[in-house]
Design an enzyme around this catalytic site. Structure first.
Site, PDB file in Angstrom:
ATOM      1  N   ASP A 116       0.822  -1.209   0.000  1.00 15.77           N
ATOM      2  CA  ASP A 116       0.000   0.000   0.000  1.00 15.77           C
ATOM      3  C   ASP A 116       0.855   1.257   0.000  1.00 15.77           C
ATOM      4  O   ASP A 116       1.548   1.548   0.983  1.00 15.77           O
ATOM      5  CB  ASP A 116      -0.917  -0.008   1.227  1.00 15.77           C
ATOM      6  CG  ASP A 116      -1.869   1.175   1.256  1.00 15.77           C
ATOM      7  OD1 ASP A 116      -2.196   1.691   0.171  1.00 15.77           O
ATOM      8  OD2 ASP A 116      -2.278   1.584   2.345  1.00 15.77           O
ATOM      9  N   ASP A 324      -1.221   7.139  -6.325  1.00 14.65           N
ATOM     10  CA  ASP A 324      -1.542   5.990  -5.475  1.00 14.65           C
ATOM     11  C   ASP A 324      -1.777   4.739  -6.312  1.00 14.65           C
ATOM     12  O   ASP A 324      -2.633   4.732  -7.205  1.00 14.65           O
ATOM     13  CB  ASP A 324      -2.794   6.306  -4.646  1.00 14.65           C
ATOM     14  CG  ASP A 324      -3.195   5.168  -3.726  1.00 14.65           C
ATOM     15  OD1 ASP A 324      -2.292   4.468  -3.227  1.00 14.65           O
ATOM     16  OD2 ASP A 324      -4.398   4.973  -3.509  1.00 14.65           O
TER      17      ASP A 324
END
Length: 451
Positions: A116, A324
């Site tokens: 992540d 992201d």
């Protein structure tokens, strides 16, 4: 003489073993697989799903995360963290799209964890007396891999007075002053456990060796609840506890990493995640933009200056956007999105189509067509870094013959602009925490990926 020869051979064997097990020296780096959760290498792969079905499922996850945030689990970036909530829950929801393998402890236990780029804490499911982990959302149980610290000779606990413990937004003192944490995410998922240290090792696919790093801070999770369907999570964000920051402090690799995301239709390939020198991007055409201050240290936030379609600037409003890998779709401020959609509608002559489940706004019927006539979209970031997105970065096939724009508007539930992973496909994207930059280079990621 024979005994001397045997001793020399034994010493040589030990030296070779040491090279395989220990952290690489010098300015080198290493690479591991970056596995999309829907790829054939993932335990969550559904063979019955077509590439279009996988894309639709990924888009659905992005928008479901946004909907869960809108339902009250998330607030605006300006909101102060509420007591008992991790700071991540105040900004964006997580949909968790990529996995990586980490060998934890001595002897090593392989764990397949969420990778992540939008959070910091590294944590794994741990066995600590009784296993109190909660089932994942929807009744699905977590994967069975659990790390048992009692079986590792290199496991250690972290005290409440440590800098690492103080880096956590929600921590307390456990028995004998050990650091206990609670870490929350934007969709309401959370993990609770003891902040610990352990030896991590990574299988370097590029050189067929194992890179070993000792005394890595991580969360030994004795409870997790929510959407986690993995053995843990590796935070690759920009904060103090992320794996990237810790590698920079403990190894010669520096605080830098990169990845090259293969397109969704490449189900038999894995993307590549690089650390150290292998993450340095210096190819011709590299576009580098500085990181800008963000409400949350974890996020890689850059300035988006303007948007152009086919070389024509259509919007010039400056906004902040998070780069992201864990979000599929791209979220833009309406002041940028509306002119973009208007210009695309003007230039694209394909017949319009309805989006499956009405998930996406702008869709076209491309049945039986080899040429789509989708113009390039150029994003100009701070410092003049121009990144040109091809059709595969802006549009995606969500069912046979239906092509939809993979860009949506920010909203009350998802108030932050995000450059998602569809927009990053076939780009080498490099992050340098020391220089505080993000770099984009167009690439054929399928050609360079592990297969």
């Amino acid at each position: 003489m024979e005994a001397t020869m045997l001793r020399a051979l034994l010493l040589f064997s030990l030296l070779l073993a040491g090279k395989r097990c220990c952290t690489a020296s010098g300015a080198g780096g290493f690479s591991v697989e970056f596995i999309h959760r829907d790829s054939a290498r993932s335990p969550f792969h559904e063979p019955a799903l077509s590439s279009h079905g996988r894309m639709l499922a990924a888009a659905r996850r992005s928008l479901q995360a946004e909907a869960s945030a809108r339902s009250g689990r998330s607030a605006s970036p300006a909101s102060a963290p509420a007591p008992g909530d991790g700071v991540e829950s105040k900004v964006i929801s997580r949909s968790f799209e990529y996995l990586m393998a980490v060998n934890v402890g001595t002897p090593p236990r392989q764990m397949l964890a969420i990778a992540d780029t939008g959070s910091d804490l590294v944590w794994f499911n741990c066995r600590n007396g009784s296993d109190s982990r909660a089932p994942a959302a929807g009744g699905a149980s977590p994967l069975p891999a659990v790390f048992d610290p009692s079986r590792s000779s290199t496991y250690g606990l972290v005290s409440c007075q440590s800098v690492a413990c103080e880096s956590l937004s929600e921590a307390s003192c456990h028995v004998v002053s050990n650091c206990q944490y609670q870490y929350s995410y934007g969709d309401g998922s959370r993990t609770i456990g003891l902040l610990s240290t352990e030896t991590f090792s990574f299988d370097d696919g590029g050189a067929a060796r194992r890179v070993r790093v000792s005394h890595v801070n991580f969360g030994c999770s004795t409870y997790s609840a929510g959407t986690f369907r993995s053995d843990g999570l590796v935070g690759l964000g920009g904060g103090a506890l992320s794996l990237v920051t810790q590698l920079g402090a403990a190894t010669p690799f520096g605080s830098k990493f990169s990845y090259c995301l293969v397109p969704f239709y490449s189900a038999n390939s894995s993307s590549t995640l690089n650390f150290g020198a292998r993450a340095v991007l210096s190819e011709p055409g590299a576009a580098t933009t500085p990181l800008v201050p963000s409400a949350v240290d974890s996020y890689y936030t850059v300035a988006l200056e303007s948007v152009a379609v086919g070389g024509l600037a259509v919007a010039t409003q400056r906004s902040r956007i998070i780069v992201d890998s864990g979000t599929t779709l791209t979220f833009l401020d309406p002041a940028l999105l509306r002119p973009l959609v208007t210009e695309l509608e003007r230039r694209i002559t394909l017949p319009r189509a309805q989006s499956p489940e009405q998930l996406l706004e702008l869709c076209y019927d491309v049945s039986g067509r080899r040429e789509w006539g989708i113009p390039d979209v150029t994003l100009v970031f701070g410092g003049g870094a121009a990144v040109t997105l091809r059709a595969e970065n802006t549009f995606t096939m969500v069912q046979e013959g239906t092509l939809c724009l993979a860009v949506v508007s920010v909203s009350q539930g998802q108030p932050v602009s995000i450059l998602g992973n569809v927009a990053q496909q076939n780009f080498h994207v490099g992050y340098d925490l020391e220089k505080r930059t993000v770099t984009f280079v167009a690439a054929d990621c399928t050609h360079s990926a592990s297969t």
